[in-house]
Design a protein around this motif. Structure first.
Motif, PDB file in Angstrom:
ATOM      1  N   ILE A   5       0.826  -1.196   0.000  1.00 43.53           N
ATOM      2  CA  ILE A   5       0.000   0.000   0.000  1.00 43.53           C
ATOM      3  C   ILE A   5       0.872   1.263   0.000  1.00 43.53           C
ATOM      4  CG2 ILE A   5      -0.202   0.052   2.536  1.00 43.53           C
ATOM      5  CD1 ILE A   5      -3.142   0.972   2.057  1.00 43.53           C
ATOM      6  N   GLY A   6       0.509   2.226  -0.838  1.00 46.52           N
ATOM      7  CA  GLY A   6       1.234   3.490  -0.889  1.00 46.52           C
ATOM      8  C   GLY A   6       2.569   3.422  -1.600  1.00 46.52           C
ATOM      9  N   VAL A   7       2.854   2.316  -2.306  1.00 44.84           N
ATOM     10  CA  VAL A   7       4.131   2.149  -3.004  1.00 44.84           C
ATOM     11  C   VAL A   7       3.871   1.959  -4.498  1.00 44.84           C
ATOM     12  CG1 VAL A   7       6.204   0.718  -3.272  1.00 44.84           C
ATOM     13  CG2 VAL A   7       5.236   1.102  -0.993  1.00 44.84           C
ATOM     14  N   LEU A   8       4.516   2.783  -5.335  1.00 44.81           N
ATOM     15  CA  LEU A   8       4.434   2.623  -6.782  1.00 44.81           C
ATOM     16  C   LEU A   8       5.792   2.268  -7.380  1.00 44.81           C
ATOM     17  CD1 LEU A   8       2.056   5.556  -7.834  1.00 44.81           C
ATOM     18  CD2 LEU A   8       1.493   3.141  -7.553  1.00 44.81           C
ATOM     19  N   GLU A   9       6.831   2.963  -6.959  1.00 47.69           N
ATOM     20  CA  GLU A   9       8.152   2.721  -7.521  1.00 47.69           C
ATOM     21  C   GLU A   9       8.637   1.313  -7.160  1.00 47.69           C
ATOM     22  OE1 GLU A   9      12.624   4.703  -7.678  1.00 47.69           O
ATOM     23  OE2 GLU A   9      11.035   5.691  -6.545  1.00 47.69           O
ATOM     24  N   GLY A  10       8.916   0.526  -8.170  1.00 50.08           N
ATOM     25  CA  GLY A  10       9.381  -0.841  -7.948  1.00 50.08           C
ATOM     26  C   GLY A  10       8.284  -1.832  -7.626  1.00 50.08           C
ATOM     27  N   ASN A  11       7.023  -1.377  -7.595  1.00 47.72           N
ATOM     28  CA  ASN A  11       5.897  -2.266  -7.317  1.00 47.72           C
ATOM     29  C   ASN A  11       5.542  -3.023  -8.600  1.00 47.72           C
ATOM     30  OD1 ASN A  11       3.313  -3.397  -6.946  1.00 47.72           O
ATOM     31  ND2 ASN A  11       2.699  -1.798  -5.527  1.00 47.72           N
ATOM     32  N   PRO A  12       5.811  -4.333  -8.672  1.00 47.26           N
ATOM     33  CA  PRO A  12       5.610  -5.070  -9.929  1.00 47.26           C
ATOM     34  C   PRO A  12       4.153  -5.130 -10.365  1.00 47.26           C
ATOM     35  CG  PRO A  12       6.056  -6.595  -8.133  1.00 47.26           C
ATOM     36  CD  PRO A  12       6.290  -5.213  -7.588  1.00 47.26           C
ATOM     37  N   ILE A  13       3.232  -5.142  -9.414  1.00 45.33           N
ATOM     38  CA  ILE A  13       1.808  -5.193  -9.772  1.00 45.33           C
ATOM     39  C   ILE A  13       1.395  -3.901 -10.458  1.00 45.33           C
ATOM     40  CG2 ILE A  13      -0.526  -5.242  -8.818  1.00 45.33           C
ATOM     41  CD1 ILE A  13       0.386  -7.295  -6.821  1.00 45.33           C
TER      42      ILE A  13
END
Length: 416
Positions: A208-216
């Motif tokens: 939650i709250g993570v976009l950078e490096g988030n594969p999904i």
């Protein structure tokens, strides 16, 4: 005593907490809703972020696909749609050339009365609308992402001359944030596509709250781009379900700007407490346990190890997913579930995995409409009739004078 009031379905639940134990309520200084949401949306449509205004994109004979959120999401679709339809009409588009598609993903279909409530009765009666079916036989293959996800989408979306994505930008516990690309993937994608994308949720950046490096998230963006969406119309709402800002424009630019705004308001620092009392925020956020779980997830950074969460969620549709229940019955630990998810991801099982992990950190009590025996036997959650009953039990088992933190809108606020 300190009186607290929490949303429960469409009602309020009131309780009292001993003042000496009360450690505060986790709230934010959120903006008021815009005075004229329709005018605000219209202005954004005519001045989009990194994109052409809607009226410049349209040709008279174009077929238009508008993707809207289903019944499990709190997006104010009936407010978002009229300005869009006004712009389409002004540009010479017949209502017969417009298709509204509920982006159900792998959820059940939206019922007719629900559609009227979501779209507004006039729009539901005048404009063609349909439910996306993730297992339909006519889904269209567009390509495969760099992570191996075969992207199969609703044919009405693929064949449309102009594609408009609507929704709200909010926190999502493994995609990082809702909104933007999620209208396409999972919104109008095949079950196979969604399953392959979601199987990456055990990755440490799928949070939650993570976009950078988030594969999904990155896979979703790549998949959504294959559909070549034209413009997104996303809003951020306050906890009173009022629109506080609108973001229209390019799939990525408008979405990221909305994310930055959301964080500036709803990402908050919090000290830890022995007991956290949290509400999902009321209907539809607490329509079932499958959806309402997000509030438990958001409360985990606040509760101390071996603490307690008192969860207020009506769940009028009870638990909401058969696989969720099956995995809670079949496996006893989060480690067993993680191993199975990595080897063979199944939609719905991920919620069981997250709940099992939460139960390793804290005891969970719940005020809900889910039958008590089922809640306790299957989900390992302690059923209680009131917040006071849960507090009495925790006070008997914890150290003297445990500290209590209250989170009235657990699905909306991201503690850190």
């Amino acid at each position: 005593m300190v009186k607290i009031s929490l949303n429960y379905g469409t009602k309020k639940m009131v309780a009292e907490i001993p003042e000496k134990n009360y450690s505060g309520t986790l709230e934010v200084n959120e903006p008021q809703g815009v005075k004229d949401p329709a005018a605000d949306i219209l202005q954004c449509l005519r001045n989009p972020i990194d994109y052409q205004p809607l009226d410049r994109l349209i040709k008279n004979e174009d077929n238009i696909a508008i993707i809207v959120d289903d019944h499990t999401r709190p997006a104010p679709t009936k407010i978002i749609l009229p300005p869009i339809l006004e712009e389409l009409k002004r540009s010479g588009i017949s209502k017969n050339n417009v298709n509204i598609i509920f982006g159900c993903g792998t959820h059940r279909k939206v019922k007719e009365q629900e559609a009227k409530n979501l779209l507004g009765e006039n729009i539901a009666e005048e404009i063609q609308w349909t439910n996306h079916d993730c297992e339909a036989e006519d889904l269209v293959y567009l390509g495969t992402t760099s992570r191996g996800t075969r992207v199969e989408l609703n044919p009405l979306v693929v064949k449309a001359d102009l594609k408009i994505l609507t929704g709200d930008i909010c926190y999502h516990f493994f995609a990082g944030y809702g909104g933007g690309r999620k209208s396409i993937m999972p919104g109008v994608a095949s079950k196979e596509t969604v399953t392959k994308n979601h199987c990456m949720l055990t990755h440490p950046k799928s949070e939650i709250g993570v976009l950078e490096g988030n594969p999904i998230h990155e896979d979703m963006v790549e998949g959504a781009k294959l559909a070549k969406p034209d413009i997104i119309v996303n809003v951020v709402q306050n906890t009173r379900k009022e629109i506080i800002k609108t973001f229209c424009g390019d799939l990525e630019s408008a979405f990221y700007e909305g994310v930055r705004f959301l964080d500036s308001v709803y990402r908050v620092k919090s000290d830890k407490a022995d007991i956290v009392i949290v509400s999902a925020g009321g209907y539809p956020k607490d329509i079932n346990l499958y959806q309402a779980y997000k509030a438990i997830h958001n409360a985990l950074p606040v509760v101390k190890n071996n603490g307690a969460i008192i969860f207020v969620a009506e769940c009028r549709e009870h638990t909401g997913h058969e696989v969720f229940q099956e995995w809670m019955e079949k496996y006893s630990t989060a480690e067993e579930m993680k191993k199975q998810l990595v080897e063979n991801f199944v939609m719905g099982a991920h919620k069981a995995y997250y709940l099992a992990k939460a139960l390793q950190k804290a005891k969970i009590y719940m005020i809900t409409e889910i039958p008590p025996k089922k809640l306790e036997k299957v989900y390992k959650i302690i059923p209680v009739k009131s917040i006071e009953e849960a507090l009495e039990d925790t006070f008997n088992t914890m150290k003297k004078d445990p500290k209590i933190k209250v989170i009235p809108h657990g699905s909306a606020i991201l503690p850190c």
